[in-house]
Design an enzyme around this catalytic site. Structure first.
Site, PDB file in Angstrom:
ATOM      1  N   SER A  38      38.249  42.115  39.408  1.00 40.82           N
ATOM      2  CA  SER A  38      37.889  40.875  38.720  1.00 40.82           C
ATOM      3  C   SER A  38      36.609  40.233  39.241  1.00 40.82           C
ATOM      4  O   SER A  38      35.980  39.451  38.532  1.00 40.82           O
ATOM      5  CB  SER A  38      39.042  39.868  38.825  1.00 40.82           C
ATOM      6  OG  SER A  38      39.365  39.611  40.184  1.00 40.82           O
ATOM      7  N   ASP A 329      38.723  29.178  41.096  1.00 42.88           N
ATOM      8  CA  ASP A 329      40.175  29.013  41.108  1.00 42.88           C
ATOM      9  C   ASP A 329      40.688  29.471  42.463  1.00 42.88           C
ATOM     10  O   ASP A 329      39.915  29.544  43.422  1.00 42.88           O
ATOM     11  CB  ASP A 329      40.830  29.756  39.934  1.00 42.88           C
ATOM     12  CG  ASP A 329      40.581  31.261  39.972  1.00 42.88           C
ATOM     13  OD1 ASP A 329      40.214  31.788  41.041  1.00 42.88           O
ATOM     14  OD2 ASP A 329      40.752  31.923  38.927  1.00 42.88           O
ATOM     15  N   HIS A 332      38.909  33.274  42.926  1.00 42.69           N
ATOM     16  CA  HIS A 332      37.644  33.771  42.376  1.00 42.69           C
ATOM     17  C   HIS A 332      36.483  32.825  42.693  1.00 42.69           C
ATOM     18  O   HIS A 332      36.652  31.610  42.704  1.00 42.69           O
ATOM     19  CB  HIS A 332      37.759  33.950  40.854  1.00 42.69           C
ATOM     20  CG  HIS A 332      38.728  35.009  40.466  1.00 42.69           C
ATOM     21  ND1 HIS A 332      39.966  34.736  39.926  1.00 42.69           N
ATOM     22  CD2 HIS A 332      38.657  36.362  40.561  1.00 42.69           C
ATOM     23  CE1 HIS A 332      40.614  35.857  39.692  1.00 42.69           C
ATOM     24  NE2 HIS A 332      39.832  36.866  40.067  1.00 42.69           N
TER      25      HIS A 332
END
Length: 662
Positions: A38, A329, A332
């Site tokens: 990610s 968040d 991330h």
């Protein structure tokens, strides 16, 4: 509610990305290929930072600086990274870098793009899985490490030119670690407890590591208040939460170090052009002093608790825009952090390409010394120098030249300064021998991001022969030593301008032979052809930059071979008080047409090389000069030269000197 003694952390996809960069020159690479999770995903499973349609991710920044598009592989592009991905199918059968690399190689029939740059960044989700079972954590982590290293070498073995492999940041440095501790201990009220913790975290600035740790402890105490109405129980829960958090932080730190060190070792064993960027160390530097990077909070997050950055934006209820956060968040990076990641990677990638400029100093000194010697040779051809004569001469030479626009080092320039003194002796009517010594002191600035001081000493022996009525041959042989002091490599990391310093030395051997024939035109004018061949071999010793920061690099020895042939035509005049001359020559480089340097971070074992683009093979040089007898034994000489046809721009040389005969 007391904290459970056995804490099984569920660190799914717990990788933080923090790092920094600069700008990949357009000529260096033709495409960017990305494999990972990610942190690198630009659309396969989402874009994991807030306002993600407005801001670029780190790999998109790099692609933009290359001048290429980076598109998710699901949309036909070359970014195969997918959120939730791991290194091996056993951890995620759907999304893993093993499958990503295999898919890419299948699409290119096993022949990777040798002019492309590749990013392979994986490990966070694998470390999360390892941390779930402490007893088997090293085995799980090492399985992932071995798979990741194998995939990198599969790309290299298929022909990939350069592979960037970042280290995995400390998985315990994300906000998710605090959440997991609260969830495990306060499961009945975990939602409210996490909200209370973030209310404290986001209200505080964390200007250093100590204040960050204190802020997290305060947040855990706020969460503990929801575990009981009894103040004494609240204190006990808070103490246990803090102890569990601190213990888990140490464990995850150790596991992260094990992962990174193991991967570094396996990558180095396999060799290849690997750009290892130490995101983990840089992450620690950001936490230690976020303000210098333009951040104010490294413990909290901008998005509200429970909302993924893939869907979070600045208009989401609960979004916190009051601080500049490291995290979007709970795991991330924020857009600001992605920009730092790009800046950092770029700075490391460009390092060796900037260091190639060191070879220019030896080449420049040789040109300056030879310019003074050529002035002396010209003077000897136009004046009387009987057998047994002893001559002494000295001169100043300098030049102003551009660093090539196709050198990665940059579009800077340099002004050189050279002093030469010499002595010659006329053995016969047609044969002269001599020796000289030159010293240089130059401040070179190849670009606004790379500069150094060069101090050189050159020793040369030379000879001049005349015969066949109007023919002549000059030869010279030199040895040079060079000290490079105060080498300064600068980079922009967010709002921080950082400079790494170092020093090294170099040497050069060179030889040259020049010949010509002067056809008489009138009693005072001659003209004729000339030819020259110059050979130079230079070596710049490797060096390490002085600091121990994440950006400090080490550079390998550099070798450069120059073989320049010239053909030209001369015009000489004997006008009494002033004897001018002109020369036009076409020059061709038979030697190396690229500058190459290798290196890597001081904190890693891998290395990579960078080349400049192909340099000019052909150019034209025009020289105008003259000598002036001052007395029957003392004379002055001077000349200026200008190049033409160089893609790097103009190169202007000048020299002036005096000689005396005894």
């Amino acid at each position: 509610m007391p904290l459970k003694k056995t804490y099984q952390p569920r660190l799914a996809a717990l990788v933080v990305a923090l790092a920094f960069c600069t700008s990949i020159p357009v000529q260096a690479y033709d495409q960017l290929y990305v494999f990972g999770d990610s942190l690198s995903d630009t659309g396969n499973n989402g874009r994991f930072t807030y306002d993600n349609q407005q801001y670029l991710l780190y790999d998109e920044w790099l692609a933009q600086r290359m001048g290429v598009a980076l598109t998710a592989s699901d949309d036909g592009g070359y970014n195969y990274a997918a959120g939730g991905g791991g290194a091996v199918p056993a951890l995620n059968p759907v999304d893993n870098t093993q499958e990503q690399v295999q898919r890419y190689l299948a699409q290119v029939n096993g022949k990777a793009d040798g002019n492309g740059v590749y990013i392979h960044w994986i490990g966070g989700n694998d470390l999360a899985a390892a941390a779930l079972n402490p007893a088997t954590a090293p085995e799980v982590a090492y399985t992932s490490v071995a798979a990741a290293a194998t995939q990198v070498h599969a790309l290299l073995n298929a022909g990939a030119g350069t592979v960037i492999v970042p280290t995995v940041p400390n998985i315990g440095s994300t906000p998710l670690l605090m959440e997991l501790v609260i969830q495990q201990a306060l499961s009945p009220v975990q939602g409210a407890a996490i909200q209370a913790a973030y209310a404290v975290l986001n209200s505080l600035a964390t200007p250093d590591d100590a204040s960050r740790q204190q802020a997290i402890h305060q947040a855990l105490s706020a969460a503990a208040a929801l575990g009981s109405a009894n103040p004494q129980v609240q204190q006990a829960i808070a103490a246990q939460l803090i102890a569990a958090f601190d213990s888990l932080s140490v464990q995850t730190d150790q596991l992260t170090d094990f992962y990174n060190q193991s991967e570094d070792r396996l990558l180095a064993q396999g060799g290849g052009n690997i750009v290892r960027v130490d995101v983990n160390q840089l992450f620690s530097e950001v936490i230690a002093n976020p303000g210098q990077f333009g951040l104010t909070n490294t413990a909290g997050m901008a998005c509200p608790a429970g909302v993924s950055s893939a869907i979070c934006n600045s208009s989401t209820p609960g979004f916190d825009a009051n601080q500049s956060y490291l995290f979007a968040d709970h795991l991330h990076p924020s857009p600001q952090a992605h920009r730092l990641i790009a800046d950092y990677m770029q700075a490391v990638l460009d390092g060796p390409a900037q260091a190639v400029a060191l070879n220019q100093a030896t080449a420049a000194m040789a040109r300056d010394s030879r310019a003074t010697l050529d002035g002396r040779f010209q003077q000897l051809r136009s004046g009387s120098h009987p057998q047994g004569s002893l001559g002494v001469f000295g001169g100043y030479a300098g030049q102003r030249y551009d660093y090539s626009g196709n050198l990665v080092a940059g579009d800077g320039d340099a002004t050189t300064h050279n002093l030469t003194v010499g002595m010659d002796y006329q053995l016969t009517d047609s044969w002269l021998i001599g020796a000289l010594i030159s010293g240089s002191a130059d401040d070179q600035q190849p670009s606004n991001r790379y500069e150094y001081k060069a101090r050189g000493l050159l020793f040369s022996v030379f000879s001049s022969w005349s015969g066949f009525e109007h023919g002549w041959v000059n030869t010279d042989l030199h040895y040079m030593t060079m000290d490079y002091d105060d080498i300064r490599r600068s980079m922009q990391l967010g709002s921080l301008t950082r400079t790494e310093t170092g020093s090294t030395s170099g040497k050069q051997w060179g030889a040259r032979v020049t010949g010509g024939y002067d056809f008489p035109v009138t009693s005072y004018l001659t003209t004729g052809p000339m030819a020259q061949f110059a050979w130079d071999y230079s070596n710049v010793s490797g060096y390490s930059e002085d600091s121990d920061r994440s950006t400090a690099m080490r550079f390998n020895d550099q070798i450069y071979r120059s073989q320049i042939a010239a053909l030209g035509w001369r015009l000489d005049a004997q006008l009494g008080r002033v004897n001018p001359y002109a020369e036009l020559s076409y020059q061709h480089q038979f030697g190396d047409d690229v500058y190459r340097a290798g290196g890597g971070l001081r904190s890693t074992q891998t290395s990579f090389t960078r080349d400049s683009a192909s340099q000019d093979r052909n150019w034209v040089n025009v020289t105008l000069g003259g000598n002036m007898p001052l007395t029957d034994r003392v004379a002055a000489f001077a000349s200026v030269s200008q190049t033409g046809g160089l893609s790097s721009g103009e190169q202007f040389m000048y020299n002036v000197g005096l000689s005396a005969r005894f």
